[in-house]
Design a protein around this motif. Structure first.
Motif, PDB file in Angstrom:
ATOM      1  N   TYR A 167       0.843  -1.194   0.000  1.00  0.00           N
ATOM      2  CA  TYR A 167       0.000   0.000   0.000  1.00  0.00           C
ATOM      3  C   TYR A 167       0.884   1.251   0.000  1.00  0.00           C
ATOM      4  O   TYR A 167       0.618   2.203  -0.707  1.00  0.00           O
ATOM      5  CB  TYR A 167      -0.936   0.002   1.206  1.00  0.00           C
ATOM      6  CG  TYR A 167      -1.873   1.178   1.236  1.00  0.00           C
ATOM      7  CD1 TYR A 167      -3.014   1.191   0.448  1.00  0.00           C
ATOM      8  CD2 TYR A 167      -1.606   2.283   2.038  1.00  0.00           C
ATOM      9  CE1 TYR A 167      -3.875   2.282   0.449  1.00  0.00           C
ATOM     10  CE2 TYR A 167      -2.464   3.374   2.053  1.00  0.00           C
ATOM     11  CZ  TYR A 167      -3.598   3.367   1.261  1.00  0.00           C
ATOM     12  OH  TYR A 167      -4.437   4.445   1.267  1.00  0.00           O
ATOM     13  N   SER A 168       1.934   1.209   0.822  1.00  0.00           N
ATOM     14  CA  SER A 168       2.868   2.339   0.848  1.00  0.00           C
ATOM     15  C   SER A 168       4.236   1.874   1.328  1.00  0.00           C
ATOM     16  O   SER A 168       4.353   0.876   2.043  1.00  0.00           O
ATOM     17  CB  SER A 168       2.357   3.468   1.746  1.00  0.00           C
ATOM     18  OG  SER A 168       2.267   3.038   3.081  1.00  0.00           O
ATOM     19  N   LYS A 169       5.228   2.624   0.905  1.00  0.00           N
ATOM     20  CA  LYS A 169       6.610   2.346   1.302  1.00  0.00           C
ATOM     21  C   LYS A 169       7.288   3.678   1.546  1.00  0.00           C
ATOM     22  O   LYS A 169       7.156   4.595   0.729  1.00  0.00           O
ATOM     23  CB  LYS A 169       7.322   1.562   0.213  1.00  0.00           C
ATOM     24  CG  LYS A 169       8.643   0.973   0.623  1.00  0.00           C
ATOM     25  CD  LYS A 169       9.155   0.041  -0.467  1.00  0.00           C
ATOM     26  CE  LYS A 169      10.309  -0.778   0.055  1.00  0.00           C
ATOM     27  NZ  LYS A 169      10.710  -1.808  -0.904  1.00  0.00           N
ATOM     28  N   VAL A 170       7.992   3.793   2.668  1.00  0.00           N
ATOM     29  CA  VAL A 170       8.620   5.059   3.034  1.00  0.00           C
ATOM     30  C   VAL A 170      10.020   4.801   3.588  1.00  0.00           C
ATOM     31  O   VAL A 170      10.256   3.764   4.220  1.00  0.00           O
ATOM     32  CB  VAL A 170       7.762   5.836   4.070  1.00  0.00           C
ATOM     33  CG1 VAL A 170       7.553   5.040   5.337  1.00  0.00           C
ATOM     34  CG2 VAL A 170       8.357   7.184   4.386  1.00  0.00           C
ATOM     35  N   LYS A 171      10.903   5.722   3.327  1.00  0.00           N
ATOM     36  CA  LYS A 171      12.235   5.696   3.926  1.00  0.00           C
ATOM     37  C   LYS A 171      12.307   6.867   4.878  1.00  0.00           C
ATOM     38  O   LYS A 171      12.079   8.023   4.483  1.00  0.00           O
ATOM     39  CB  LYS A 171      13.320   5.808   2.859  1.00  0.00           C
ATOM     40  CG  LYS A 171      14.712   5.647   3.419  1.00  0.00           C
ATOM     41  CD  LYS A 171      15.729   5.643   2.294  1.00  0.00           C
ATOM     42  CE  LYS A 171      17.114   5.384   2.790  1.00  0.00           C
ATOM     43  NZ  LYS A 171      18.084   5.380   1.698  1.00  0.00           N
ATOM     44  N   LEU A 172      12.602   6.602   6.138  1.00  0.00           N
ATOM     45  CA  LEU A 172      12.670   7.625   7.177  1.00  0.00           C
ATOM     46  C   LEU A 172      14.113   7.893   7.564  1.00  0.00           C
ATOM     47  O   LEU A 172      14.921   6.961   7.680  1.00  0.00           O
ATOM     48  CB  LEU A 172      11.883   7.176   8.411  1.00  0.00           C
ATOM     49  CG  LEU A 172      10.380   6.935   8.183  1.00  0.00           C
ATOM     50  CD1 LEU A 172       9.776   6.182   9.358  1.00  0.00           C
ATOM     51  CD2 LEU A 172       9.673   8.258   7.969  1.00  0.00           C
TER      52      LEU A 172
END
Length: 176
Positions: A167-172
């Motif tokens: 659904y979503s992918k994020v790099k923090l």
């Protein structure tokens, strides 16, 4: 000379004694503590993320605050602001970490840690309950600790009787 030897012998014991049982319980999740920003995308579009993790209530929980701001798209010309709060906890009876998320859209996700890699850098939480969504949906959060300043998070959803899809992918990136 004897005093120096005694100090050298007991200093390591003293240092390790200061590391409480409660602190050692949280070691797999301790890398998350702090403030983070990032970018990512997926089903809701391209977005910017602000996230914080902090110990609360006498270090019995880790509180998570998240705000995601998605750019306007053809399907959503106004863009979108998503917020959620969450808590990591440790269930002593199950001997598992749990994650509970409370979303602005009224969803409440309850996850259990399904897996942690041998190197403790990949943590997988799978839903055991989701409130305010049609029956049969499942969700999964996978966190990859890339280094002490970067985390990658993948959120997946599975419709009833279907496989998980991203659904979503994020790099923090850690700010402090």
């Amino acid at each position: 000379m004897k005093k120096s030897i005694l100090i050298l012998l007991f200093t390591p014991s003293f240092i390790f004694a200061q590391y409480s049982k409660k602190d050692s319980l949280w070691l797999p999740l301790k890398p998350f503590i702090g403030s983070w920003v990032g970018e990512g995308g997926g089903e809701p579009g391209k977005g910017k993320y602000q996230r914080s993790y902090q110990f609360v209530l006498n270090k019995n929980f880790i509180e998570i605050k998240n705000k995601s701001t998605y750019e306007p798209t053809n399907q959503n010309p106004q863009g979108e602001i998503h917020e959620d709060f969450g808590y990591f906890s440790y269930d002593k009876a199950l001997k598992k970490f749990k994650l509970r998320q409370f979303h602005i859209e009224s969803f409440v996700n309850e996850f259990e840690m399904e897996n942690i890699s041998d190197d403790k850098k990949t943590l997988v939480f799978t839903s055991v309950a989701i409130e305010n969504i049609p029956k049969g949906y499942r969700a999964r959060e996978t966190y990859r600790i890339l280094n002490d300043k970067e985390i990658e998070e993948t959120f997946e959803i599975a419709e009833p009787n279907k496989n998980f899809e991203v659904y979503s992918k994020v790099k923090l990136i850690k700010q402090n």
